[in-house]
Design a protein around this motif. Structure first.
Motif, PDB file in Angstrom:
ATOM      1  N   LEU A   7       0.853  -1.183   0.000  1.00  0.00           N
ATOM      2  CA  LEU A   7       0.000   0.000   0.000  1.00  0.00           C
ATOM      3  C   LEU A   7       0.890   1.233   0.000  1.00  0.00           C
ATOM      4  O   LEU A   7       1.599   1.505   0.957  1.00  0.00           O
ATOM      5  CB  LEU A   7      -0.909   0.001   1.232  1.00  0.00           C
ATOM      6  N   PHE A   8       0.858   1.964  -1.124  1.00  0.00           N
ATOM      7  CA  PHE A   8       1.700   3.161  -1.285  1.00  0.00           C
ATOM      8  C   PHE A   8       3.173   2.836  -1.021  1.00  0.00           C
ATOM      9  O   PHE A   8       3.903   3.618  -0.405  1.00  0.00           O
ATOM     10  CB  PHE A   8       1.238   4.283  -0.352  1.00  0.00           C
ATOM     11  N   GLY A   9       3.568   1.645  -1.458  1.00  0.00           N
ATOM     12  CA  GLY A   9       4.953   1.234  -1.291  1.00  0.00           C
ATOM     13  C   GLY A   9       5.278   0.651   0.061  1.00  0.00           C
ATOM     14  O   GLY A   9       6.419   0.267   0.317  1.00  0.00           O
ATOM     15  N   LEU A  10       4.284   0.554   0.955  1.00  0.00           N
ATOM     16  CA  LEU A  10       4.496  -0.001   2.290  1.00  0.00           C
ATOM     17  C   LEU A  10       3.947  -1.415   2.348  1.00  0.00           C
ATOM     18  O   LEU A  10       2.883  -1.700   1.815  1.00  0.00           O
ATOM     19  CB  LEU A  10       3.804   0.870   3.349  1.00  0.00           C
ATOM     20  N   SER A  11       4.660  -2.278   3.035  1.00  0.00           N
ATOM     21  CA  SER A  11       4.217  -3.649   3.216  1.00  0.00           C
ATOM     22  C   SER A  11       3.263  -3.721   4.400  1.00  0.00           C
ATOM     23  O   SER A  11       3.556  -3.214   5.493  1.00  0.00           O
ATOM     24  CB  SER A  11       5.426  -4.565   3.464  1.00  0.00           C
ATOM     25  N   THR A  12       2.103  -4.338   4.196  1.00  0.00           N
ATOM     26  CA  THR A  12       1.114  -4.427   5.264  1.00  0.00           C
ATOM     27  C   THR A  12       0.302  -5.701   5.085  1.00  0.00           C
ATOM     28  O   THR A  12       0.579  -6.520   4.206  1.00  0.00           O
ATOM     29  CB  THR A  12       0.186  -3.186   5.259  1.00  0.00           C
ATOM     30  N   GLN A  54       1.041 -11.483  17.013  1.00  0.00           N
ATOM     31  CA  GLN A  54       1.899 -11.974  15.937  1.00  0.00           C
ATOM     32  C   GLN A  54       3.276 -11.319  15.973  1.00  0.00           C
ATOM     33  O   GLN A  54       4.275 -11.938  15.593  1.00  0.00           O
ATOM     34  CB  GLN A  54       1.242 -11.713  14.585  1.00  0.00           C
ATOM     35  N   SER A  55       3.340 -10.074  16.462  1.00  0.00           N
ATOM     36  CA  SER A  55       4.603  -9.336  16.495  1.00  0.00           C
ATOM     37  C   SER A  55       5.323  -9.470  17.839  1.00  0.00           C
ATOM     38  O   SER A  55       6.340  -8.805  18.069  1.00  0.00           O
ATOM     39  CB  SER A  55       4.345  -7.845  16.207  1.00  0.00           C
ATOM     40  N   LYS A  56       4.816 -10.301  18.744  1.00  0.00           N
ATOM     41  CA  LYS A  56       5.396 -10.545  20.061  1.00  0.00           C
ATOM     42  C   LYS A  56       5.433  -9.281  20.913  1.00  0.00           C
ATOM     43  O   LYS A  56       6.315  -9.100  21.756  1.00  0.00           O
ATOM     44  CB  LYS A  56       6.805 -11.148  19.947  1.00  0.00           C
ATOM     45  N   LEU A  57       4.496  -8.388  20.696  1.00  0.00           N
ATOM     46  CA  LEU A  57       4.329  -7.210  21.555  1.00  0.00           C
ATOM     47  C   LEU A  57       3.252  -7.549  22.583  1.00  0.00           C
ATOM     48  O   LEU A  57       2.118  -7.093  22.517  1.00  0.00           O
ATOM     49  CB  LEU A  57       3.935  -5.990  20.718  1.00  0.00           C
ATOM     50  N   LEU A 163       8.786   2.611  17.987  1.00  0.00           N
ATOM     51  CA  LEU A 163       8.676   1.185  18.304  1.00  0.00           C
ATOM     52  C   LEU A 163       8.172   0.386  17.112  1.00  0.00           C
ATOM     53  O   LEU A 163       8.711  -0.680  16.798  1.00  0.00           O
ATOM     54  CB  LEU A 163       7.732   0.991  19.503  1.00  0.00           C
ATOM     55  N   TYR A 164       7.168   0.889  16.440  1.00  0.00           N
ATOM     56  CA  TYR A 164       6.587   0.137  15.330  1.00  0.00           C
ATOM     57  C   TYR A 164       7.491   0.118  14.111  1.00  0.00           C
ATOM     58  O   TYR A 164       7.491  -0.849  13.349  1.00  0.00           O
ATOM     59  CB  TYR A 164       5.201   0.688  14.989  1.00  0.00           C
ATOM     60  N   VAL A 165       8.281   1.161  13.917  1.00  0.00           N
ATOM     61  CA  VAL A 165       9.300   1.123  12.864  1.00  0.00           C
ATOM     62  C   VAL A 165      10.310   0.021  13.181  1.00  0.00           C
ATOM     63  O   VAL A 165      10.705  -0.754  12.307  1.00  0.00           O
ATOM     64  CB  VAL A 165      10.003   2.491  12.734  1.00  0.00           C
ATOM     65  N   HIS A 166      10.713  -0.052  14.442  1.00  0.00           N
ATOM     66  CA  HIS A 166      11.642  -1.099  14.881  1.00  0.00           C
ATOM     67  C   HIS A 166      11.068  -2.497  14.632  1.00  0.00           C
ATOM     68  O   HIS A 166      11.797  -3.419  14.259  1.00  0.00           O
ATOM     69  CB  HIS A 166      11.948  -0.923  16.367  1.00  0.00           C
ATOM     70  N   LYS A 167       9.770  -2.648  14.814  1.00  0.00           N
ATOM     71  CA  LYS A 167       9.117  -3.944  14.647  1.00  0.00           C
ATOM     72  C   LYS A 167       8.707  -4.224  13.197  1.00  0.00           C
ATOM     73  O   LYS A 167       8.188  -5.295  12.900  1.00  0.00           O
ATOM     74  CB  LYS A 167       7.883  -4.021  15.547  1.00  0.00           C
ATOM     75  N   LEU A 169       6.378  -2.729  11.552  1.00  0.00           N
ATOM     76  CA  LEU A 169       4.952  -2.437  11.330  1.00  0.00           C
ATOM     77  C   LEU A 169       4.851  -1.000  10.797  1.00  0.00           C
ATOM     78  O   LEU A 169       4.412  -0.074  11.483  1.00  0.00           O
ATOM     79  CB  LEU A 169       4.164  -2.598  12.629  1.00  0.00           C
ATOM     80  N   ILE A 170       5.256  -0.830   9.550  1.00  0.00           N
ATOM     81  CA  ILE A 170       5.417   0.514   9.008  1.00  0.00           C
ATOM     82  C   ILE A 170       4.084   1.244   8.888  1.00  0.00           C
ATOM     83  O   ILE A 170       3.989   2.428   9.215  1.00  0.00           O
ATOM     84  CB  ILE A 170       6.121   0.449   7.637  1.00  0.00           C
ATOM     85  N   LEU A 171       3.060   0.539   8.417  1.00  0.00           N
ATOM     86  CA  LEU A 171       1.761   1.194   8.296  1.00  0.00           C
ATOM     87  C   LEU A 171       1.254   1.639   9.660  1.00  0.00           C
ATOM     88  O   LEU A 171       0.709   2.738   9.805  1.00  0.00           O
ATOM     89  CB  LEU A 171       0.743   0.265   7.634  1.00  0.00           C
ATOM     90  N   THR A 172       1.440   0.806  10.672  1.00  0.00           N
ATOM     91  CA  THR A 172       1.029   1.167  12.018  1.00  0.00           C
ATOM     92  C   THR A 172       1.845   2.351  12.526  1.00  0.00           C
ATOM     93  O   THR A 172       1.319   3.229  13.222  1.00  0.00           O
ATOM     94  CB  THR A 172       1.168  -0.031  12.979  1.00  0.00           C
ATOM     95  N   ALA A 173       3.137   2.407  12.166  1.00  0.00           N
ATOM     96  CA  ALA A 173       3.972   3.551  12.541  1.00  0.00           C
ATOM     97  C   ALA A 173       3.445   4.834  11.898  1.00  0.00           C
ATOM     98  O   ALA A 173       3.374   5.883  12.549  1.00  0.00           O
ATOM     99  CB  ALA A 173       5.420   3.298  12.118  1.00  0.00           C
ATOM    100  N   VAL A 174       3.070   4.752  10.619  1.00  0.00           N
ATOM    101  CA  VAL A 174       2.496   5.909   9.930  1.00  0.00           C
ATOM    102  C   VAL A 174       1.182   6.310  10.607  1.00  0.00           C
ATOM    103  O   VAL A 174       0.894   7.497  10.802  1.00  0.00           O
ATOM    104  CB  VAL A 174       2.269   5.605   8.440  1.00  0.00           C
ATOM    105  N   LEU A 175       0.382   5.301  10.954  1.00  0.00           N
ATOM    106  CA  LEU A 175      -0.887   5.550  11.628  1.00  0.00           C
ATOM    107  C   LEU A 175      -0.670   6.324  12.921  1.00  0.00           C
ATOM    108  O   LEU A 175      -1.381   7.296  13.207  1.00  0.00           O
ATOM    109  CB  LEU A 175      -1.592   4.221  11.923  1.00  0.00           C
ATOM    110  N   TYR A 176       0.312   5.903  13.718  1.00  0.00           N
ATOM    111  CA  TYR A 176       0.549   6.571  14.993  1.00  0.00           C
ATOM    112  C   TYR A 176       1.137   7.960  14.794  1.00  0.00           C
ATOM    113  O   TYR A 176       0.958   8.844  15.646  1.00  0.00           O
ATOM    114  CB  TYR A 176       1.417   5.701  15.898  1.00  0.00           C
ATOM    115  N   GLY A 177       1.844   8.176  13.678  1.00  0.00           N
ATOM    116  CA  GLY A 177       2.247   9.533  13.342  1.00  0.00           C
ATOM    117  C   GLY A 177       1.033  10.410  13.093  1.00  0.00           C
ATOM    118  O   GLY A 177       0.977  11.569  13.521  1.00  0.00           O
TER     119      GLY A 177
END
Length: 207
Positions: A7-12, A54-57, A163-167, A169-177
């Motif tokens: 999605l827009f070059g991001l893996s999700t 799934q991400s062990k968080l 944290l989500y960039v580290h994990k 979860l790029i889309l989630t990182a964008v979401l939290y931005g």
């Protein structure tokens, strides 16, 4: 729900995408003080719980369960109103209340970080514990329409981006931005609501 999408070059994944969409709707409704936001909060928390597992968080996963419980309570609070059963107004904490909230965040962080280190295989116990405790404080303040909830969310969401960039979860990182920006709008909107209530109370006294 776990198929990889671009999605827009991001893996999700569909799970992450749907969770994110429901969360955006939740925050938008919260800003507008619309009680239906709690329904979307419950749905998004359930989906994010599966994603974080799934991400062990595990701290964040457990937090989603607490969020669901608190969301039902918050929904009731917003519908039942204040002591006079009028619409629950936006208010701010006293200095003592802010101190209690800060101490609760610290105590929650210590307890959760210890638990995550001792009983899970997460690689980010301190970060996960800190943000999980902060999110719980923010959610409780939101439930009572305390304006400080937006301050907490701004701090927490900025750290969650990293944290989500580290994990991965790029889309989630964008979401939290996006949530950081939306929390800023929420703070301004709730401040106007609170100031308007104070002006109305002053006008009533002067009559």
């Amino acid at each position: 729900m776990n198929e990889t999408l671009s999605l827009f070059g991001l893996s999700t994944t569909p799970l992450e995408l749907l969770s994110s969409l429901l969360s955006v709707i939740t925050v938008w409704l919260n800003i507008r003080q619309n009680h239906w936001g709690w329904l979307f909060a419950i749905l998004s928390s359930a989906l994010f719980g599966a994603l974080f597992y799934q991400s062990k968080l595990y701290g964040d996963m457990g937090l989603q369960v607490v969020f669901i419980v608190v969301s039902f309570w918050g929904w009731y609070q917003w519908l039942s109103g204040d002591d006079t059963h009028d619409r629950l107004p936006v208010t701010e904490l006293s200095w003592a209340g802010r101190g209690v909230a800060a101490l609760g965040w610290i105590a929650g962080f210590i307890a959760l970080a210890w638990f995550l280190m001792m009983f899970t295989d997460t690689d980010v116990p301190f970060t996960d514990g800190l943000l999980t405790a902060g999110s719980l404080v923010g959610q409780l303040l939101l439930s009572r329409k305390k304006i400080e909830n937006w301050h907490v969310w701004i701090i927490v969401d900025v750290l969650y981006v990293a944290l989500y960039v580290h994990k991965g979860l790029i889309l989630t990182a964008v979401l939290y931005g996006m949530f950081v920006v939306m929390a800023g709008f929420g703070l301004a909107a709730w401040r106007r609501s609170m100031d308007g209530l104070h002006e109305a109370d002053t006008a009533m006294v002067l009559k």
